[in-house]
Design a protein around this motif. Structure first.
Motif, PDB file in Angstrom:
ATOM      1  N   GLY A   1      20.890 -26.859 -23.669  1.00  0.00           N
ATOM      2  CA  GLY A   1      22.339 -26.741 -23.695  1.00  0.00           C
ATOM      3  C   GLY A   1      22.916 -27.718 -24.690  1.00  0.00           C
ATOM      4  O   GLY A   1      22.259 -28.110 -25.660  1.00  0.00           O
ATOM      5  N   TRP A   2      24.148 -28.131 -24.433  1.00  0.00           N
ATOM      6  CA  TRP A   2      24.844 -29.038 -25.336  1.00  0.00           C
ATOM      7  C   TRP A   2      25.100 -30.370 -24.655  1.00  0.00           C
ATOM      8  O   TRP A   2      25.350 -30.430 -23.458  1.00  0.00           O
ATOM      9  CB  TRP A   2      26.167 -28.425 -25.792  1.00  0.00           C
ATOM     10  CG  TRP A   2      25.971 -27.170 -26.576  1.00  0.00           C
ATOM     11  CD1 TRP A   2      26.085 -25.888 -26.131  1.00  0.00           C
ATOM     12  CD2 TRP A   2      25.577 -27.084 -27.941  1.00  0.00           C
ATOM     13  NE1 TRP A   2      25.800 -25.007 -27.132  1.00  0.00           N
ATOM     14  CE2 TRP A   2      25.484 -25.708 -28.262  1.00  0.00           C
ATOM     15  CE3 TRP A   2      25.302 -28.021 -28.938  1.00  0.00           C
ATOM     16  CZ2 TRP A   2      25.124 -25.252 -29.529  1.00  0.00           C
ATOM     17  CZ3 TRP A   2      24.939 -27.571 -30.208  1.00  0.00           C
ATOM     18  CH2 TRP A   2      24.860 -26.205 -30.490  1.00  0.00           C
ATOM     19  N   ALA A   3      25.043 -31.437 -25.463  1.00  0.00           N
ATOM     20  CA  ALA A   3      25.292 -32.780 -24.952  1.00  0.00           C
ATOM     21  C   ALA A   3      26.111 -33.562 -25.968  1.00  0.00           C
ATOM     22  O   ALA A   3      25.887 -33.448 -27.183  1.00  0.00           O
ATOM     23  CB  ALA A   3      23.977 -33.507 -24.661  1.00  0.00           C
ATOM     24  N   LEU A   4      27.063 -34.346 -25.471  1.00  0.00           N
ATOM     25  CA  LEU A   4      27.899 -35.166 -26.350  1.00  0.00           C
ATOM     26  C   LEU A   4      27.026 -36.223 -27.018  1.00  0.00           C
ATOM     27  O   LEU A   4      26.286 -36.950 -26.364  1.00  0.00           O
ATOM     28  CB  LEU A   4      29.009 -35.831 -25.529  1.00  0.00           C
ATOM     29  CG  LEU A   4      30.023 -36.674 -26.297  1.00  0.00           C
ATOM     30  CD1 LEU A   4      30.822 -35.812 -27.265  1.00  0.00           C
ATOM     31  CD2 LEU A   4      30.981 -37.371 -25.316  1.00  0.00           C
ATOM     32  N   SER A   5      27.109 -36.314 -28.358  1.00  0.00           N
ATOM     33  CA  SER A   5      26.258 -37.253 -29.086  1.00  0.00           C
ATOM     34  C   SER A   5      27.038 -38.267 -29.916  1.00  0.00           C
ATOM     35  O   SER A   5      26.440 -39.172 -30.490  1.00  0.00           O
ATOM     36  CB  SER A   5      25.299 -36.485 -30.008  1.00  0.00           C
ATOM     37  OG  SER A   5      26.026 -35.731 -30.968  1.00  0.00           O
ATOM     38  N   GLY A   6      28.364 -38.137 -29.980  1.00  0.00           N
ATOM     39  CA  GLY A   6      29.142 -39.095 -30.746  1.00  0.00           C
ATOM     40  C   GLY A   6      30.544 -38.589 -31.019  1.00  0.00           C
ATOM     41  O   GLY A   6      30.914 -37.483 -30.605  1.00  0.00           O
ATOM     42  N   SER A   7      31.325 -39.400 -31.702  1.00  0.00           N
ATOM     43  CA  SER A   7      32.699 -39.010 -32.035  1.00  0.00           C
ATOM     44  C   SER A   7      33.146 -39.729 -33.300  1.00  0.00           C
ATOM     45  O   SER A   7      32.592 -40.764 -33.684  1.00  0.00           O
ATOM     46  CB  SER A   7      33.659 -39.337 -30.883  1.00  0.00           C
ATOM     47  OG  SER A   7      33.748 -40.728 -30.680  1.00  0.00           O
ATOM     48  N   SER A   8      34.147 -39.165 -33.943  1.00  0.00           N
ATOM     49  CA  SER A   8      34.790 -39.761 -35.115  1.00  0.00           C
ATOM     50  C   SER A   8      36.288 -39.718 -34.890  1.00  0.00           C
ATOM     51  O   SER A   8      36.776 -38.956 -34.047  1.00  0.00           O
ATOM     52  CB  SER A   8      34.425 -38.985 -36.386  1.00  0.00           C
ATOM     53  OG  SER A   8      33.032 -38.977 -36.611  1.00  0.00           O
ATOM     54  N   THR A   9      37.011 -40.542 -35.628  1.00  0.00           N
ATOM     55  CA  THR A   9      38.471 -40.528 -35.515  1.00  0.00           C
ATOM     56  C   THR A   9      39.113 -40.233 -36.861  1.00  0.00           C
ATOM     57  O   THR A   9      38.566 -40.582 -37.915  1.00  0.00           O
ATOM     58  CB  THR A   9      39.014 -41.871 -34.986  1.00  0.00           C
ATOM     59  OG1 THR A   9      38.591 -42.927 -35.858  1.00  0.00           O
ATOM     60  CG2 THR A   9      38.520 -42.135 -33.578  1.00  0.00           C
ATOM     61  N   VAL A  10      40.252 -39.589 -36.791  1.00  0.00           N
ATOM     62  CA  VAL A  10      41.065 -39.295 -37.967  1.00  0.00           C
ATOM     63  C   VAL A  10      42.292 -40.187 -37.899  1.00  0.00           C
ATOM     64  O   VAL A  10      43.010 -40.190 -36.888  1.00  0.00           O
ATOM     65  CB  VAL A  10      41.486 -37.813 -38.004  1.00  0.00           C
ATOM     66  CG1 VAL A  10      42.339 -37.526 -39.232  1.00  0.00           C
ATOM     67  CG2 VAL A  10      40.253 -36.913 -37.977  1.00  0.00           C
ATOM     68  N   ASP A  11      42.539 -40.944 -38.949  1.00  0.00           N
ATOM     69  CA  ASP A  11      43.648 -41.895 -38.994  1.00  0.00           C
ATOM     70  C   ASP A  11      44.963 -41.154 -39.225  1.00  0.00           C
ATOM     71  O   ASP A  11      45.264 -40.720 -40.338  1.00  0.00           O
ATOM     72  CB  ASP A  11      43.402 -42.912 -40.108  1.00  0.00           C
ATOM     73  CG  ASP A  11      44.441 -44.025 -40.129  1.00  0.00           C
ATOM     74  OD1 ASP A  11      45.442 -43.937 -39.379  1.00  0.00           O
ATOM     75  OD2 ASP A  11      44.263 -44.979 -40.909  1.00  0.00           O
ATOM     76  N   VAL A  12      45.761 -41.012 -38.183  1.00  0.00           N
ATOM     77  CA  VAL A  12      47.018 -40.280 -38.289  1.00  0.00           C
ATOM     78  C   VAL A  12      48.066 -41.078 -39.063  1.00  0.00           C
ATOM     79  O   VAL A  12      48.961 -40.495 -39.678  1.00  0.00           O
ATOM     80  CB  VAL A  12      47.540 -39.898 -36.885  1.00  0.00           C
ATOM     81  CG1 VAL A  12      48.887 -39.182 -36.972  1.00  0.00           C
ATOM     82  CG2 VAL A  12      46.530 -39.016 -36.172  1.00  0.00           C
ATOM     83  N   THR A  13      47.942 -42.402 -39.084  1.00  0.00           N
ATOM     84  CA  THR A  13      48.901 -43.192 -39.877  1.00  0.00           C
ATOM     85  C   THR A  13      48.755 -42.864 -41.354  1.00  0.00           C
ATOM     86  O   THR A  13      49.730 -42.901 -42.110  1.00  0.00           O
ATOM     87  CB  THR A  13      48.704 -44.702 -39.649  1.00  0.00           C
ATOM     88  OG1 THR A  13      47.416 -45.110 -40.121  1.00  0.00           O
ATOM     89  CG2 THR A  13      48.844 -45.045 -38.174  1.00  0.00           C
ATOM     90  N   LYS A  14      47.544 -42.532 -41.798  1.00  0.00           N
ATOM     91  CA  LYS A  14      47.329 -42.121 -43.193  1.00  0.00           C
ATOM     92  C   LYS A  14      47.965 -40.752 -43.443  1.00  0.00           C
ATOM     93  O   LYS A  14      48.543 -40.497 -44.499  1.00  0.00           O
ATOM     94  CB  LYS A  14      45.833 -42.080 -43.488  1.00  0.00           C
ATOM     95  CG  LYS A  14      45.468 -41.727 -44.928  1.00  0.00           C
ATOM     96  CD  LYS A  14      45.822 -42.830 -45.900  1.00  0.00           C
ATOM     97  CE  LYS A  14      45.305 -42.518 -47.313  1.00  0.00           C
ATOM     98  NZ  LYS A  14      43.843 -42.520 -47.437  1.00  0.00           N
ATOM     99  N   ILE A  15      47.874 -39.866 -42.444  1.00  0.00           N
ATOM    100  CA  ILE A  15      48.529 -38.562 -42.562  1.00  0.00           C
ATOM    101  C   ILE A  15      50.034 -38.745 -42.703  1.00  0.00           C
ATOM    102  O   ILE A  15      50.687 -38.108 -43.530  1.00  0.00           O
ATOM    103  CB  ILE A  15      48.201 -37.685 -41.345  1.00  0.00           C
ATOM    104  CG1 ILE A  15      46.703 -37.373 -41.296  1.00  0.00           C
ATOM    105  CG2 ILE A  15      49.015 -36.391 -41.369  1.00  0.00           C
ATOM    106  CD1 ILE A  15      46.269 -36.600 -40.065  1.00  0.00           C
ATOM    107  N   SER A  16      50.594 -39.648 -41.900  1.00  0.00           N
ATOM    108  CA  SER A  16      52.031 -39.923 -41.973  1.00  0.00           C
ATOM    109  C   SER A  16      52.414 -40.453 -43.340  1.00  0.00           C
ATOM    110  O   SER A  16      53.436 -40.058 -43.920  1.00  0.00           O
ATOM    111  CB  SER A  16      52.429 -40.934 -40.884  1.00  0.00           C
ATOM    112  OG  SER A  16      52.210 -40.403 -39.589  1.00  0.00           O
ATOM    113  N   ALA A  17      51.599 -41.360 -43.883  1.00  0.00           N
ATOM    114  CA  ALA A  17      51.895 -41.941 -45.190  1.00  0.00           C
ATOM    115  C   ALA A  17      51.850 -40.887 -46.288  1.00  0.00           C
ATOM    116  O   ALA A  17      52.721 -40.835 -47.160  1.00  0.00           O
ATOM    117  CB  ALA A  17      50.912 -43.066 -45.495  1.00  0.00           C
TER     118      ALA A  17
END
Length: 316
Positions: free
Chosen positions: A203-219
Motif C-alpha cells: 500500500g502507501w505510506a507517508l515518507s516525507g513532506s515539503s513546504t511552499v513559501d507563501v510569503t514568496k508567492i505574496s511578494a
C-alpha cells in the motif's frame, strides 16, 4: 487547466511580451526602505517565464456529466484519451478530447473526489479528506470499450487532518505527492505542505513532506501599483499539482486565488501568474501530456459547462 518563452529583454511591453495577462509583479517599483518592499522587488526580478500562452488555449467543452470536472489525467501521457473525475460520484470517466460523449466506470461510493493519477498499473483517487482509493487499471482498447480493473483498495489516516485537492504520481519513483488546500495545523499565509507517499509493496505510506513559501508567492504577486506599500498577504489555497516533465518544475494551481504558481524541483517559488476569471471560472485540475502540453480543467458555473483548456508547448 496553462507563450511564455524566456525573454531576456523587455524593452517594450507592447512587443515581445507574449503573455499580456502577464506574470505578476513585473516592473521596477520605487525605492522603499521597508524590508518587505525590498524583498518583494527582489522576488519580482526572479520571475521565471514559462513556455505557454495562457491567453490562447484550445478549449474542450465537457459533456453534461462532467460539468463539475475536477481532476484530469492522461494514461502514460497519451493525449488521445482524457481521463477525469468529478467531485460527486465515485466514477472514472474517459473520453477523446473534444468529444461530447464520456464513458465511465463506477469504482466506489459517491463522495467528494478531487483528483486522480496513474502510477504503475494502478489509478489512484484523492478524496477531499485525504483518503486515497486505488485499483489496478488497464486502459480500454477504444473509447467505447471498458478498461480492465481490479479490486478497490482504500487508505485512510495517512495524512494530517485537512482538506486536500491536488494529487500527482511519479511513476518512475512509484511515489505520490499530495497537496494540502487547507490543513488545520498550517497558516496558509505563510506556507503550505506537499506530502510524499511511497509504496511499501502492500500500500502507501507517508515518507516525507515539503513546504511552499507563501510569503514568496505574496511578494511575486505584488502589482506595480502596490510598489512602496506592504505586500498583501495571500491566503494560498491550491487546487491542483503537476510536474512539468521537461523542466521538472512543479506547477501549483489555485482556483480560490486564481493563480498558477511555478516552483523548482525543491518547491522553491519561481514565478506566479494570475488567471483571468472569465477564462478560468473555477480551475480545479491540471496535467501535462507526453508532448509537454499543459491542460487545466474548469468546473462549470451554475447553468454553464465544464471545460478543459489545452496550452500548447511553445519551447524556449
Amino acid at each position: 487547466m496553462k507563450m511564455l518563452s524566456i525573454i531576456s529583454t523587455l524593452s517594450t511591453l507592447g512587443s515581445a511580451f507574449i503573455l499580456t495577462l502577464g506574470s505578476c509583479g513585473q516592473g521596477g517599483g520605487t525605492s522603499g526602505t521597508q524590508t518587505t518592499d525590498r524583498a518583494g522587488q527582489a522576488a519580482q526580478q526572479e520571475q521565471i517565464p514559462i513556455a505557454y500562452d495562457l491567453q490562447h488555449p484550445t478549449v474542450y467543452t465537457m459533456p453534461d456529466e462532467l460539468r463539475e470536472v475536477s481532476g484530469i489525467s492522461f494514461y502514460k501521457g497519451d493525449p488521445a484519451m482524457l481521463y477525469a473525475e468529478q467531485d460527486e460520484n465515485g466514477r472514472l470517466y474517459w473520453l477523446e478530447p473534444g468529444s461530447d460523449k464520456a464513458h465511465y466506470y463506477d469504482f466506489g461510493k459517491d463522495g467528494d473526489y478531487e483528483d486522480l493519477a496513474f502510477v504503475g498499473s494502478q489509478v489512484v483517487f484523492l478524496k477531499s479528506n485525504g483518503h486515497l482509493y486505488s485499483f489496478d487499471f488497464k486502459p480500454a482498447a477504444g473509447a467505447d470499450a471498458a478498461p480492465v480493473t481490479g479490486k478497490l483498495q482504500e487508505w485512510k489516516g495517512l495524512l494530517p487532518k485537512g482538506e486536500y485537492e491536488g494529487l500527482y504520481a511519479d511513476t518512475g519513483q512509484n511515489q505520490l505527492y499530495v497537496l494540502c488546500k487547507e490543513c488545520k495545523n498550517e497558516d496558509h499565509k505563510k506556507a503550505v505542505s506537499v506530502y510524499k507517499l511511497n509504496s511499501n509493496g502492500q500500500g502507501w505510506a507517508l515518507s516525507g513532506s515539503s513546504t511552499v513559501d507563501v510569503t514568496k508567492i505574496s511578494a511575486l504577486s505584488a502589482n506595480e501599483k502596490d510598489s512602496g506599500k506592504k505586500n498583501k498577504k495571500i491566503d494560498f489555497k491550491p487546487s491542483a499539482i503537476s510536474l512539468n516533465p521537461l523542466t521538472h518544475q512543479w506547477y501549483l494551481l489555485s482556483s480560490v486565488n486564481k493563480m498558477l504558481v511555478v516552483t523548482d524541483a525543491g518547491f522553491q517559488v519561481q514565478a506566479v501568474y494570475p488567471l483571468d476569471h472569465k477564462q478560468f471560472p473555477q480551475p480545479e485540475g491540471m496535467c501535462f501530456d507526453r508532448d509537454n502540453n499543459l491542460y487545466i480543467s474548469n468546473e462549470g458555473p451554475a447553468g454553464g459547462e465544464g471545460t478543459v483548456l489545452k496550452f500548447t508547448y511553445k519551447g524556449n
